[in-house]
Design a protein around this motif. Structure first.
Motif, PDB file in Angstrom:
ATOM      1  N   GLN A  31      -5.885  -5.876   2.192  1.00  0.00           N
ATOM      2  CA  GLN A  31      -6.433  -5.049   3.262  1.00  0.00           C
ATOM      3  C   GLN A  31      -6.011  -3.602   3.011  1.00  0.00           C
ATOM      4  N   LEU A  32      -6.961  -2.768   2.654  1.00  0.00           N
ATOM      5  CA  LEU A  32      -6.656  -1.381   2.297  1.00  0.00           C
ATOM      6  C   LEU A  32      -6.780  -0.493   3.528  1.00  0.00           C
ATOM      7  N   THR A  33      -5.712  -0.435   4.311  1.00  0.00           N
ATOM      8  CA  THR A  33      -5.766   0.291   5.578  1.00  0.00           C
ATOM      9  C   THR A  33      -4.704   1.384   5.679  1.00  0.00           C
ATOM     10  N   ASP A  34      -4.136   1.793   4.562  1.00  0.00           N
ATOM     11  CA  ASP A  34      -3.151   2.876   4.617  1.00  0.00           C
ATOM     12  C   ASP A  34      -3.837   4.193   4.954  1.00  0.00           C
ATOM     13  N   VAL A  35      -3.182   4.968   5.795  1.00  0.00           N
ATOM     14  CA  VAL A  35      -3.762   6.217   6.283  1.00  0.00           C
ATOM     15  C   VAL A  35      -3.788   7.253   5.169  1.00  0.00           C
ATOM     16  N   ARG A  36      -4.933   7.883   5.007  1.00  0.00           N
ATOM     17  CA  ARG A  36      -5.083   8.916   3.970  1.00  0.00           C
ATOM     18  C   ARG A  36      -5.203  10.284   4.585  1.00  0.00           C
ATOM     19  N   THR A  37      -4.626  11.246   3.885  1.00  0.00           N
ATOM     20  CA  THR A  37      -4.781  12.647   4.231  1.00  0.00           C
ATOM     21  C   THR A  37      -5.333  13.351   2.991  1.00  0.00           C
ATOM     22  N   ALA A  38      -5.753  14.589   3.167  1.00  0.00           N
ATOM     23  CA  ALA A  38      -6.224  15.349   2.010  1.00  0.00           C
ATOM     24  C   ALA A  38      -5.121  15.487   0.975  1.00  0.00           C
ATOM     25  N   ASP A  39      -3.877  15.468   1.430  1.00  0.00           N
ATOM     26  CA  ASP A  39      -2.717  15.661   0.567  1.00  0.00           C
ATOM     27  C   ASP A  39      -2.372  14.415  -0.254  1.00  0.00           C
ATOM     28  N   ASN A  40      -2.518  13.225   0.359  1.00  0.00           N
ATOM     29  CA  ASN A  40      -2.076  12.016  -0.343  1.00  0.00           C
ATOM     30  C   ASN A  40      -3.208  11.160  -0.890  1.00  0.00           C
ATOM     31  N   ALA A  41      -4.463  11.557  -0.660  1.00  0.00           N
ATOM     32  CA  ALA A  41      -5.608  10.701  -0.986  1.00  0.00           C
ATOM     33  C   ALA A  41      -5.628  10.273  -2.453  1.00  0.00           C
ATOM     34  N   GLN A  42      -5.320  11.185  -3.359  1.00  0.00           N
ATOM     35  CA  GLN A  42      -5.354  10.872  -4.784  1.00  0.00           C
ATOM     36  C   GLN A  42      -4.356   9.780  -5.136  1.00  0.00           C
ATOM     37  N   TYR A  43      -3.203   9.815  -4.521  1.00  0.00           N
ATOM     38  CA  TYR A  43      -2.142   8.857  -4.841  1.00  0.00           C
ATOM     39  C   TYR A  43      -2.362   7.512  -4.151  1.00  0.00           C
ATOM     40  N   VAL A  44      -2.856   7.545  -2.916  1.00  0.00           N
ATOM     41  CA  VAL A  44      -3.176   6.295  -2.232  1.00  0.00           C
ATOM     42  C   VAL A  44      -4.321   5.589  -2.958  1.00  0.00           C
ATOM     43  N   HIS A  45      -5.285   6.367  -3.450  1.00  0.00           N
ATOM     44  CA  HIS A  45      -6.375   5.773  -4.235  1.00  0.00           C
ATOM     45  C   HIS A  45      -5.823   5.075  -5.477  1.00  0.00           C
ATOM     46  N   ALA A  46      -4.947   5.742  -6.204  1.00  0.00           N
ATOM     47  CA  ALA A  46      -4.358   5.143  -7.406  1.00  0.00           C
ATOM     48  C   ALA A  46      -3.589   3.869  -7.057  1.00  0.00           C
ATOM     49  N   MET A  47      -2.827   3.903  -5.967  1.00  0.00           N
ATOM     50  CA  MET A  47      -2.065   2.739  -5.531  1.00  0.00           C
ATOM     51  C   MET A  47      -2.988   1.587  -5.162  1.00  0.00           C
ATOM     52  N   ASN A  48      -4.072   1.875  -4.442  1.00  0.00           N
ATOM     53  CA  ASN A  48      -4.993   0.823  -4.032  1.00  0.00           C
ATOM     54  C   ASN A  48      -5.733   0.208  -5.208  1.00  0.00           C
ATOM     55  N   VAL A  49      -6.162   1.040  -6.153  1.00  0.00           N
ATOM     56  CA  VAL A  49      -6.828   0.521  -7.348  1.00  0.00           C
ATOM     57  C   VAL A  49      -5.863  -0.360  -8.132  1.00  0.00           C
ATOM     58  N   CYS A  50      -4.607   0.061  -8.186  1.00  0.00           N
ATOM     59  CA  CYS A  50      -3.582  -0.732  -8.867  1.00  0.00           C
ATOM     60  C   CYS A  50      -3.384  -2.075  -8.169  1.00  0.00           C
ATOM     61  N   LEU A  51      -3.284  -2.061  -6.836  1.00  0.00           N
ATOM     62  CA  LEU A  51      -3.082  -3.295  -6.087  1.00  0.00           C
ATOM     63  C   LEU A  51      -4.261  -4.250  -6.254  1.00  0.00           C
ATOM     64  N   LEU A  52      -5.469  -3.759  -6.060  1.00  0.00           N
ATOM     65  CA  LEU A  52      -6.656  -4.599  -6.208  1.00  0.00           C
ATOM     66  C   LEU A  52      -6.741  -5.195  -7.613  1.00  0.00           C
ATOM     67  N   SER A  53      -6.521  -4.356  -8.611  1.00  0.00           N
ATOM     68  CA  SER A  53      -6.606  -4.818  -9.997  1.00  0.00           C
ATOM     69  C   SER A  53      -5.554  -5.863 -10.303  1.00  0.00           C
ATOM     70  N   THR A  54      -4.343  -5.654  -9.801  1.00  0.00           N
ATOM     71  CA  THR A  54      -3.254  -6.595 -10.054  1.00  0.00           C
ATOM     72  C   THR A  54      -3.553  -7.958  -9.445  1.00  0.00           C
ATOM     73  N   VAL A  55      -4.008  -7.973  -8.192  1.00  0.00           N
ATOM     74  CA  VAL A  55      -4.324  -9.244  -7.541  1.00  0.00           C
ATOM     75  C   VAL A  55      -5.455  -9.962  -8.276  1.00  0.00           C
ATOM     76  N   MET A  56      -6.469  -9.224  -8.705  1.00  0.00           N
ATOM     77  CA  MET A  56      -7.546  -9.847  -9.481  1.00  0.00           C
ATOM     78  C   MET A  56      -7.016 -10.418 -10.786  1.00  0.00           C
ATOM     79  N   GLY A  57      -6.156  -9.654 -11.466  1.00  0.00           N
ATOM     80  CA  GLY A  57      -5.600 -10.125 -12.730  1.00  0.00           C
ATOM     81  C   GLY A  57      -4.795 -11.402 -12.563  1.00  0.00           C
ATOM     82  N   VAL A  58      -3.995 -11.468 -11.511  1.00  0.00           N
ATOM     83  CA  VAL A  58      -3.219 -12.686 -11.226  1.00  0.00           C
ATOM     84  C   VAL A  58      -4.153 -13.859 -10.962  1.00  0.00           C
TER      85      VAL A  58
END
Length: 344
Positions: free
Chosen positions: A116-143
């Motif tokens: 569930q990708l529900t972490d709050v994004r701001t203009a300041d953190n959006a790039q990093y939250v995006h990277a974290m979410n892509v990492c999480l989704l990819s990891t779960v799929m890989g497992v």
């Protein structure tokens, strides 16, 4: 907790989930009572959705796979790495590796949860939250696809760093996708020279915008020419960009809308086998989401079913304070009832 749009938040309500700044520090802690100034500031810095506390749904958990400590560490390390790239300095790959290890531990400890990708994004953190979410989704799929630990760690690292080539770019560098100035090539060049990383990690950055039909960039690869890691990251990247557009003017899709659009991309932009795995592990209706059912009742999603992301448990509250009628419908059991719409 309830997951609501910023326009629905009122002064005096309490924040349900911590909001992080771009460098990983806490911007607002869960439990803080929101003021007019806080709400105005959140709106100004680009927050569109957030969790608020509600006594009627105090037991509703977001069921996050990642711990708050893991999230904070990932955002902080990504911020440091991206800033180093922007300024032309060296960055610490060991710290990135340690953050990935923490993420893998959380994923393995919570394999039964839907993403569930529900972490709050701001203009300041959006790039990093995006990277974290892509990492999480990819990891779960890989497992879920049976990759071994070393493969999953390679995949997770490549996913976390897939957009690192965007840092330090000049205006116009993306205008010619087949040129070495494109962020896919730039990311490949930055990662391939890191001895701590295998070459496959660099190829994730290079290939994550390729399409299985050969119409992708930067090299127009097709089908089996694209590495599995890149196919997985492409799906994760596409989904996260749909529910959180890169540009503020972009249309934000709800998770169920994004999943429908992604399935339409099968064997065109995205790999079908990867999409099948994706639909099994992502929450279409995250906990705290208000929905209208086909029987015209409205309620809040409160729990999920692994393997049945479209059939959550919905809590329906009727009446007024002191005379409330509360019931829960398990859509995995109530097979004739379905979610008709997501309410803002």
């Amino acid at each position: 907790m309830r997951y609501v749009g910023i326009e629905s938040v009122e002064p005096g309500q309490f924040l349900g989930k911590t909001i992080y700044s771009g460098n990983g520090t806490v911007l607002l802690s869960a439990g803080v009572q929101l003021t007019v100034y806080m709400i105005s500031t959140l709106n100004r810095i680009g927050v569109t959705m957030l969790y608020i506390q509600d006594p009627l749904y105090a037991d509703v958990d977001t069921e996050d796979i990642l711990s708050e400590a893991t999230k904070q560490g990932l955002i902080q390390e990504m911020s440091d790495a991206f800033e180093a790239v922007r300024s032309g300095k060296e960055w610490n790959t060991q710290l990135i590796g340690a953050s990935v290890d923490h993420l893998l531990e959380d994923v393995m400890d919570n394999k039964e949860l839907l993403v569930q990708l529900t972490d709050v994004r701001t203009a300041d953190n959006a790039q990093y939250v995006h990277a974290m979410n892509v990492c999480l989704l990819s990891t779960v799929m890989g497992v879920n696809m049976g990759l071994n630990y070393q493969q999953v760690k390679e995949l997770a690292t490549g996913a976390l760093l897939h957009d690192i080539g965007k840092n330090g770019m000049r205006e116009g560098d993306e205008l010619f996708p087949d040129s070495k100035s494109h962020h896919t090539w730039r990311g490949f060049e930055k990662l391939k020279n890191k001895r701590e990383f295998g070459l496959l990690i660099a190829h994730v950055a290079l290939q994550h915008h390729e399409r299985v039909d050969g119409l992708g960039i930067p090299r127009g690869l097709t089908g089996e020419e694209i590495h599995l890691y890149a196919k997985i990251v492409a799906a994760a990247d596409a989904y996260d960009r749909m529910i959180h557009p890169l540009k503020p003017s972009g249309r934000r899709l709800m998770p169920h809308e994004a999943c429908e659009q992604m399935m339409a991309m099968s064997e065109k932009q995205l790999d079908h086998g990867v999409l099948v795995q994706f639909t099994r592990m992502v929450s279409i209706y995250p906990n705290g989401t208000a929905v209208r059912l086909s029987n015209k009742e409205t309620g809040l999603v409160v729990r999920q079913h692994r393997g049945l992301p479209g059939r959550p448990v919905v809590r329906i509250v009727r009446g007024e304070a002191g005379h409330l009628d509360i019931k829960e419908l398990d859509l995995a059991q109530e097979t004739t009832v379905f979610i008709e719409a997501v309410l803002a």
